[in-house]
Scaffold this motif. Structure first.
Motif, PDB file in Angstrom:
ATOM      1  N   GLN A 176      33.098  47.248  37.233  1.00 48.24           N
ATOM      2  CA  GLN A 176      33.580  46.516  38.402  1.00 48.24           C
ATOM      3  C   GLN A 176      34.326  45.245  38.022  1.00 48.24           C
ATOM      4  O   GLN A 176      35.026  44.667  38.833  1.00 48.24           O
ATOM      5  CB  GLN A 176      32.420  46.145  39.328  1.00 48.24           C
ATOM      6  CG  GLN A 176      31.684  47.345  39.885  1.00 48.24           C
ATOM      7  CD  GLN A 176      30.616  47.885  38.937  1.00 48.24           C
ATOM      8  OE1 GLN A 176      30.346  47.341  37.866  1.00 48.24           O
ATOM      9  NE2 GLN A 176      29.996  48.976  39.334  1.00 48.24           N
TER      10      GLN A 176
ATOM     11  N   PHE B 164      31.315  39.153  35.737  1.00 47.60           N
ATOM     12  CA  PHE B 164      30.634  38.101  36.489  1.00 47.60           C
ATOM     13  C   PHE B 164      30.119  37.114  35.457  1.00 47.60           C
ATOM     14  O   PHE B 164      29.400  37.498  34.537  1.00 47.60           O
ATOM     15  CB  PHE B 164      29.483  38.679  37.316  1.00 47.60           C
ATOM     16  CG  PHE B 164      28.971  37.722  38.350  1.00 47.60           C
ATOM     17  CD1 PHE B 164      29.609  37.599  39.576  1.00 47.60           C
ATOM     18  CD2 PHE B 164      27.863  36.940  38.098  1.00 47.60           C
ATOM     19  CE1 PHE B 164      29.145  36.716  40.533  1.00 47.60           C
ATOM     20  CE2 PHE B 164      27.390  36.055  39.053  1.00 47.60           C
ATOM     21  CZ  PHE B 164      28.033  35.934  40.277  1.00 47.60           C
TER      22      PHE B 164
ATOM     23  N   LEU C  66      33.279  35.695  39.921  1.00 46.83           N
ATOM     24  CA  LEU C  66      33.469  37.135  39.837  1.00 46.83           C
ATOM     25  C   LEU C  66      34.950  37.423  39.638  1.00 46.83           C
ATOM     26  O   LEU C  66      35.783  36.981  40.430  1.00 46.83           O
ATOM     27  CB  LEU C  66      32.984  37.828  41.117  1.00 46.83           C
ATOM     28  CG  LEU C  66      33.298  39.325  41.225  1.00 46.83           C
ATOM     29  CD1 LEU C  66      32.600  40.104  40.123  1.00 46.83           C
ATOM     30  CD2 LEU C  66      32.925  39.847  42.602  1.00 46.83           C
TER      31      LEU C  66
ATOM     32  N   ALA D  40      36.976  40.555  39.755  1.00 45.95           N
ATOM     33  CA  ALA D  40      36.940  41.984  40.088  1.00 45.95           C
ATOM     34  C   ALA D  40      38.072  42.703  39.354  1.00 45.95           C
ATOM     35  O   ALA D  40      39.197  42.211  39.269  1.00 45.95           O
ATOM     36  CB  ALA D  40      37.060  42.182  41.591  1.00 45.95           C
TER      37      ALA D  40
ATOM     38  N   GLU E  67      39.735  35.819  41.635  1.00 45.66           N
ATOM     39  CA  GLU E  67      38.403  35.283  41.358  1.00 45.66           C
ATOM     40  C   GLU E  67      37.723  34.932  42.667  1.00 45.66           C
ATOM     41  O   GLU E  67      38.354  34.386  43.572  1.00 45.66           O
ATOM     42  CB  GLU E  67      38.477  34.014  40.497  1.00 45.66           C
ATOM     43  CG  GLU E  67      39.034  34.228  39.115  1.00 45.66           C
ATOM     44  CD  GLU E  67      39.050  32.953  38.283  1.00 45.66           C
ATOM     45  OE1 GLU E  67      38.177  32.072  38.493  1.00 45.66           O
ATOM     46  OE2 GLU E  67      39.933  32.832  37.425  1.00 45.66           O
ATOM     47  N   GLN E  68      36.440  35.243  42.738  1.00 39.76           N
ATOM     48  CA  GLN E  68      35.570  34.716  43.779  1.00 39.76           C
ATOM     49  C   GLN E  68      34.749  33.652  43.071  1.00 39.76           C
ATOM     50  O   GLN E  68      34.006  33.962  42.125  1.00 39.76           O
ATOM     51  CB  GLN E  68      34.666  35.783  44.358  1.00 39.76           C
ATOM     52  CG  GLN E  68      35.384  36.758  45.254  1.00 39.76           C
ATOM     53  CD  GLN E  68      34.402  37.765  45.818  1.00 39.76           C
ATOM     54  OE1 GLN E  68      33.749  38.482  45.061  1.00 39.76           O
ATOM     55  NE2 GLN E  68      34.274  37.807  47.131  1.00 39.76           N
TER      56      GLN E  68
END
Length: 146
Positions: free
Chosen positions: A89, A92, A122, A124, A135-136
Protein backbone atom coordinates in the motif's frame (compact mmCIF):
# COMPACT_ATOMS: atom_id res chain seq x y z
CA UNK A 1 -8.33 3.87 -4.01
CA UNK A 2 -10.66 2.29 -1.48
CA UNK A 3 -9.40 0.66 1.70
CA UNK A 4 -10.79 -2.68 0.49
CA UNK A 5 -8.73 -2.46 -2.72
CA UNK A 6 -5.65 -1.50 -0.68
CA UNK A 7 -6.14 -4.49 1.62
CA UNK A 8 -6.40 -6.78 -1.41
CA UNK A 9 -3.06 -5.64 -2.85
CA UNK A 10 -0.72 -8.64 -3.14
CA UNK A 11 2.60 -8.80 -1.32
CA UNK A 12 5.15 -8.81 -4.12
CA UNK A 13 8.78 -8.60 -2.96
CA UNK A 14 9.89 -6.84 -6.16
CA UNK A 15 7.11 -4.25 -5.79
CA UNK A 16 8.02 -3.66 -2.15
CA UNK A 17 11.66 -3.10 -3.12
CA UNK A 18 10.49 -0.54 -5.71
CA UNK A 19 8.36 1.22 -3.06
CA UNK A 20 11.31 1.30 -0.65
CA UNK A 21 13.68 2.64 -3.35
CA UNK A 22 11.23 5.42 -4.20
CA UNK A 23 10.80 6.32 -0.53
CA UNK A 24 14.60 6.49 -0.15
CA UNK A 25 14.79 8.79 -3.21
CA UNK A 26 12.03 10.94 -1.74
CA UNK A 27 13.75 11.12 1.66
CA UNK A 28 17.11 12.07 0.16
CA UNK A 29 15.46 14.77 -1.96
CA UNK A 30 13.70 16.15 1.11
CA UNK A 31 16.92 16.19 3.11
CA UNK A 32 18.59 18.11 0.27
CA UNK A 33 15.55 20.40 -0.09
CA UNK A 34 15.40 19.35 -3.73
CA UNK A 35 11.83 20.14 -4.73
CA UNK A 36 12.26 18.81 -8.28
CA UNK A 37 13.60 15.55 -6.84
CA UNK A 38 10.58 15.33 -4.54
CA UNK A 39 8.14 16.00 -7.38
CA UNK A 40 9.78 13.20 -9.40
CA UNK A 41 8.54 10.69 -6.79
CA UNK A 42 4.92 11.86 -6.97
CA UNK A 43 2.04 11.01 -9.27
CA UNK A 44 0.78 14.06 -11.21
CA UNK A 45 -2.53 14.06 -9.30
CA UNK A 46 -0.84 13.79 -5.88
CA UNK A 47 -2.43 15.31 -2.79
CA UNK A 48 -0.74 16.66 0.32
CA UNK A 49 -3.17 16.57 3.23
CA UNK A 50 -2.66 17.77 6.79
CA UNK A 51 -5.12 15.33 8.32
CA UNK A 52 -7.84 16.89 10.43
CA UNK A 53 -7.10 20.47 9.39
CA UNK A 54 -8.88 20.79 6.06
CA UNK A 55 -5.59 21.95 4.55
CA UNK A 56 -4.52 20.25 1.33
CA UNK A 57 -2.37 20.91 -1.69
CA UNK A 58 -3.26 19.28 -5.03
CA UNK A 59 -1.08 18.08 -7.89
CA UNK A 60 2.55 18.85 -8.59
CA UNK A 61 1.93 22.59 -8.26
CA UNK A 62 0.37 21.99 -4.86
CA UNK A 63 3.26 19.77 -3.76
CA UNK A 64 5.70 22.51 -4.82
CA UNK A 65 3.74 25.06 -2.81
CA UNK A 66 3.66 22.74 0.21
CA UNK A 67 7.42 22.14 0.17
CA UNK A 68 8.20 25.80 -0.50
CA UNK A 69 6.14 26.74 2.57
CA UNK A 70 7.61 23.91 4.68
CA UNK A 71 11.23 24.76 3.87
CA UNK A 72 10.66 28.49 4.46
CA UNK A 73 8.82 27.87 7.74
CA UNK A 74 11.47 25.48 9.06
CA UNK A 75 14.74 26.41 7.34
CA UNK A 76 16.86 24.31 9.70
CA UNK A 77 14.56 21.29 9.81
CA UNK A 78 15.79 17.80 10.52
CA UNK A 79 13.69 14.68 10.39
CA UNK A 80 14.66 11.65 12.47
CA UNK A 81 12.91 8.45 11.48
CA UNK A 82 11.53 6.66 14.54
CA UNK A 83 9.51 3.90 12.84
CA UNK A 84 8.54 2.71 9.38
CA UNK A 85 6.30 0.15 7.69
CA UNK A 86 6.62 -0.63 3.99
CA UNK A 87 4.00 -2.72 2.25
CA UNK A 88 2.15 -2.98 -1.03
CA UNK A 89 0.00 0.00 0.00
CA UNK A 90 3.01 2.30 0.41
CA UNK A 91 5.03 3.60 3.33
CA UNK A 92 3.91 4.68 6.78
CA UNK A 93 6.56 6.41 8.82
CA UNK A 94 6.87 8.05 12.20
CA UNK A 95 9.37 10.89 12.41
CA UNK A 96 10.60 13.49 14.85
CA UNK A 97 10.79 16.97 13.31
CA UNK A 98 13.16 19.40 14.97
CA UNK A 99 13.42 22.94 13.66
CA UNK A 100 13.02 26.62 14.30
CA UNK A 101 9.51 27.80 13.41
CA UNK A 102 10.69 30.80 11.38
CA UNK A 103 7.83 31.30 8.92
CA UNK A 104 4.10 30.67 8.53
CA UNK A 105 3.04 27.07 8.12
CA UNK A 106 -0.35 25.38 7.94
CA UNK A 107 -2.11 28.65 8.72
CA UNK A 108 -0.04 29.23 11.85
CA UNK A 109 2.11 32.29 12.37
CA UNK A 110 5.79 31.67 13.12
CA UNK A 111 6.71 31.47 16.79
CA UNK A 112 10.47 31.86 16.33
CA UNK A 113 11.02 29.06 18.79
CA UNK A 114 12.64 25.66 18.41
CA UNK A 115 10.04 22.92 18.01
CA UNK A 116 10.21 19.18 18.39
CA UNK A 117 7.18 17.51 16.85
CA UNK A 118 6.24 13.88 16.35
CA UNK A 119 4.67 13.28 12.94
CA UNK A 120 3.13 10.28 11.25
CA UNK A 121 3.11 10.29 7.45
CA UNK A 122 1.45 7.96 4.96
CA UNK A 123 2.90 7.79 1.44
CA UNK A 124 0.25 5.86 -0.50
CA UNK A 125 1.64 3.88 -3.46
CA UNK A 126 0.04 4.01 -6.88
CA UNK A 127 0.95 0.75 -8.65
CA UNK A 128 -0.04 2.15 -12.05
CA UNK A 129 2.22 5.23 -12.02
CA UNK A 130 4.72 3.54 -9.66
CA UNK A 131 4.85 6.77 -7.68
CA UNK A 132 3.38 8.08 -4.44
CA UNK A 133 -0.06 9.67 -4.48
CA UNK A 134 1.13 12.33 -2.04
CA UNK A 135 1.28 12.39 1.72
CA UNK A 136 -1.24 12.25 4.52
CA UNK A 137 0.49 14.04 7.37
CA UNK A 138 -0.67 13.66 10.95
CA UNK A 139 0.62 16.63 12.95
CA UNK A 140 -0.27 18.11 16.32
CA UNK A 141 -0.91 21.73 15.28
CA UNK A 142 -1.63 22.68 18.91
CA UNK A 143 1.90 21.62 19.88
CA UNK A 144 3.27 23.67 16.98
CA UNK A 145 1.28 26.76 17.96
CA UNK A 146 2.08 26.63 21.69
Amino acid sequence: MSVQRRLAMPFDPAEQRAIKRLWVRHSIAEERRDIDGLIATLAPDCVYDLVGTGLRWDGHDGARAFYTELFAAFPDNTFALTDIVIGPQGVFEAVMLEATHAGPFAGLAPTGRHVRLELAILFAWDPESRQFTGEQIFIDRAALAS
